[in-house]
Design an enzyme around this catalytic site. Structure first.
Site, PDB file in Angstrom:
ATOM      1  N   TYR A  31     -27.721  69.415  49.368  1.00 55.44           N
ATOM      2  CA  TYR A  31     -29.121  69.830  49.331  1.00 55.44           C
ATOM      3  C   TYR A  31     -30.014  68.721  48.809  1.00 55.44           C
ATOM      4  O   TYR A  31     -29.530  67.706  48.300  1.00 55.44           O
ATOM      5  CB  TYR A  31     -29.288  71.106  48.496  1.00 55.44           C
ATOM      6  CG  TYR A  31     -29.275  70.898  46.989  1.00 55.44           C
ATOM      7  CD1 TYR A  31     -28.110  70.636  46.298  1.00 55.44           C
ATOM      8  CD2 TYR A  31     -30.462  70.971  46.257  1.00 55.44           C
ATOM      9  CE1 TYR A  31     -28.116  70.461  44.923  1.00 55.44           C
ATOM     10  CE2 TYR A  31     -30.477  70.806  44.879  1.00 55.44           C
ATOM     11  CZ  TYR A  31     -29.298  70.542  44.211  1.00 55.44           C
ATOM     12  OH  TYR A  31     -29.303  70.355  42.859  1.00 55.44           O
ATOM     13  N   LYS A 146     -25.220  65.338  45.799  1.00 50.99           N
ATOM     14  CA  LYS A 146     -26.085  66.491  45.503  1.00 50.99           C
ATOM     15  C   LYS A 146     -25.565  67.675  46.317  1.00 50.99           C
ATOM     16  O   LYS A 146     -26.068  67.968  47.405  1.00 50.99           O
ATOM     17  CB  LYS A 146     -27.540  66.138  45.827  1.00 50.99           C
ATOM     18  CG  LYS A 146     -28.550  67.007  45.079  1.00 50.99           C
ATOM     19  CD  LYS A 146     -29.921  66.362  45.098  1.00 50.99           C
ATOM     20  CE  LYS A 146     -31.017  67.235  44.532  1.00 50.99           C
ATOM     21  NZ  LYS A 146     -30.898  67.566  43.125  1.00 50.99           N
ATOM     22  N   GLU A 178     -26.027  63.000  32.072  1.00 51.41           N
ATOM     23  CA  GLU A 178     -27.380  63.349  32.528  1.00 51.41           C
ATOM     24  C   GLU A 178     -27.702  64.750  32.051  1.00 51.41           C
ATOM     25  O   GLU A 178     -26.912  65.360  31.321  1.00 51.41           O
ATOM     26  CB  GLU A 178     -27.467  63.256  34.056  1.00 51.41           C
ATOM     27  CG  GLU A 178     -26.495  64.173  34.778  1.00 51.41           C
ATOM     28  CD  GLU A 178     -26.582  64.075  36.298  1.00 51.41           C
ATOM     29  OE1 GLU A 178     -27.631  63.689  36.829  1.00 51.41           O
ATOM     30  OE2 GLU A 178     -25.575  64.414  36.952  1.00 51.41           O
ATOM     31  N   LEU A 202     -26.075  62.053  39.090  1.00 53.99           N
ATOM     32  CA  LEU A 202     -26.840  61.997  40.331  1.00 53.99           C
ATOM     33  C   LEU A 202     -27.759  60.770  40.302  1.00 53.99           C
ATOM     34  O   LEU A 202     -28.441  60.551  39.298  1.00 53.99           O
ATOM     35  CB  LEU A 202     -27.691  63.262  40.476  1.00 53.99           C
ATOM     36  CG  LEU A 202     -28.352  63.388  41.839  1.00 53.99           C
ATOM     37  CD1 LEU A 202     -27.344  63.857  42.877  1.00 53.99           C
ATOM     38  CD2 LEU A 202     -29.536  64.333  41.785  1.00 53.99           C
TER      39      LEU A 202
HETATM   40  N1  PDD Z   1     -32.545  68.278  40.425  1.00 53.04           N
HETATM   41  N2  PDD Z   1     -29.519  65.108  37.915  1.00 53.04           N
HETATM   42  C1  PDD Z   1     -29.296  66.345  38.388  1.00 53.04           C
HETATM   43  C2  PDD Z   1     -27.992  67.009  38.080  1.00 53.04           C
HETATM   44  C3  PDD Z   1     -30.282  66.996  39.155  1.00 53.04           C
HETATM   45  O1  PDD Z   1     -30.053  68.220  39.651  1.00 53.04           O
HETATM   46  C4  PDD Z   1     -31.518  66.328  39.401  1.00 53.04           C
HETATM   47  C5  PDD Z   1     -32.614  66.934  40.211  1.00 53.04           C
HETATM   48  C6  PDD Z   1     -31.703  65.036  38.873  1.00 53.04           C
HETATM   49  C7  PDD Z   1     -32.978  64.255  39.097  1.00 53.04           C
HETATM   50  O2  PDD Z   1     -33.050  63.781  40.417  1.00 53.04           O
HETATM   51  P1  PDD Z   1     -34.461  63.513  41.128  1.00 53.04           P
HETATM   52  O3  PDD Z   1     -35.224  62.617  40.256  1.00 53.04           O
HETATM   53  O4  PDD Z   1     -34.060  62.883  42.411  1.00 53.04           O
HETATM   54  O5  PDD Z   1     -35.141  64.848  41.321  1.00 53.04           O
HETATM   55  C8  PDD Z   1     -30.680  64.458  38.138  1.00 53.04           C
HETATM   56  C9  PDD Z   1     -33.468  68.944  41.316  1.00 53.04           C
HETATM   57  C10 PDD Z   1     -34.902  68.779  40.966  1.00 53.04           C
HETATM   58  C11 PDD Z   1     -33.019  70.392  41.436  1.00 53.04           C
HETATM   59  O6  PDD Z   1     -31.824  70.599  41.597  1.00 53.04           O
HETATM   60  O7  PDD Z   1     -33.854  71.290  41.376  1.00 53.04           O
END
Ligand code: PDD
Length: 290
Positions: A31, A146, A178, A202
């Site tokens: 996703y 992801k 993270e 991620l």
């Molecule tokens: N999540 N790490 C994890 C585990 C995440 O699920 C996310 C983002 C990030 C940050 O990634 P980015 O900057 O590309 O949004 C780091 C999204 C927002 C979600 O699952 O809703």
């Protein structure tokens, strides 16, 4: 609210998938979450590239080419009643006629998208920062992908909610990985620290922007393993994600982060980084308008 499912645009309330969908049975899918400001998707090519990397990582063919993705995303954004949005994209390995672990043959993937109003941090959260807890990172060995198999993130995030906090910072073998839905940065003695991208976290799109901004503005930063002690005794802590942008974490496991005037408040580097981020985002959006 409009959604897209397998070639069709339809109201979200009418979207239906099979209970044999492998996303439902096995969490077998990938996703993305893309923020949209004033109907402009932000960093969409970077999100589509990461989607490709996640699909490659789980050996699922990308059903569409770049221009096809752009067209679907454009139409969803245009049809929404709200200007600031979050576009969600999910692709699973489809619905077979039986429940069996190996990849099915000749089964089309399920492609699902919908858009919802962007929920950004409140002015109060920006001003005072948010509280986080720490927990053991109990996830699998491919956190760089992801995927929709998010049970460990869900359980870990609920620990934060149960404690009245916003995020859970995960630690593996004494080192920062993270947040449950964000990347984590800390500041020590004026230097921004964050872990390097590898299979334990991620590769965040916002993480990349923050490091680009640090380099562009000459802010001292190091990408290297960050120990649990360094996190706990940091001068400043913040989280990054597409929806939270740069958000200060000012309490950790019930103790205030920081020192002096900034004890328990977002520190100067956090405030500066959020200002740089907002300026960068607005400049990109102005260019998209032109
Ligand atoms: N999540 N790490 C994890 C585990 C995440 O699920 C996310 C983002 C990030 C940050 O990634 P980015 O900057 O590309 O949004 C780091 C999204 C927002 C979600 O699952 O809703």
């Amino acid at each position: 609210m409009t959604a897209y499912l397998n070639g069709e645009f339809l109201p979200l309330s009418e979207a239906r998938i099979s209970p044999l969908d492998r996303g439902f049975l096995f969490g077998d899918g990938a996703y993305e979450v893309i923020p949209v400001y004033s109907r402009h998707p932000f960093r969409v090519d970077e999100h589509l590239r990461r989607l490709q990397a996640s699909l490659d990582g789980i050996r699922l063919a990308n059903p569409y080419r770049g221009e096809e993705w752009h067209a679907i995303i454009r139409r969803l954004i245009a049809d929404a009643d709200f200007a600031d949005q979050t576009v969600y994209i999910q692709i699973t390995r489809g619905a077979d006629s039986k429940r069996d672990q190996p990849f099915p043959r000749d089964v089309p993937p399920t492609v699902f998208l919908f858009t919802s109003p962007l929920v950004a941090p409140s002015a109060a959260q920006r001003e005072s920062g948010v509280a986080a807890i720490t927990a053991n990172d109990i996830r699998w060995g491919r956190c760089d992908l992801k995927t929709v198999a998010l049970l460990a993130n869900v359980l870990t995030r609920q620990l934060a909610v149960d404690a009245g906090c916003t995020e859970t910072i995960m630690l593996r073998n004494g080192f920062l990985t993270e947040g449950s839905a964000s990347n984590i940065f800390c500041v020590r003695d004026g230097v921004i620290l964050t872990p390097p991208k590898d299979h334990r976290m991620l590769p965040g799109i916002t993480y990349d922007i923050v490091l680009e901004l640090a380099a562009r503005h000459g802010a001292a930063h190091q990408v290297r393993p960050v120990s649990e002690t360094e996190v706990r005794t940091a001068d400043e802590l913040w989280m990054t994600s597409s929806t939270k942008e740069v958000l200060g974490i000012t309490q950790l496991d019930g103790r205030p982060i920081g020192k002096g005037d900034y004890l328990g408040k977002p520190g100067p580097v956090t405030r500066q980084m959020h200002a740089w981020y907002a300026e960068f985002r607005d400049a990109v959006m102005r260019k998209a308008d032109a």
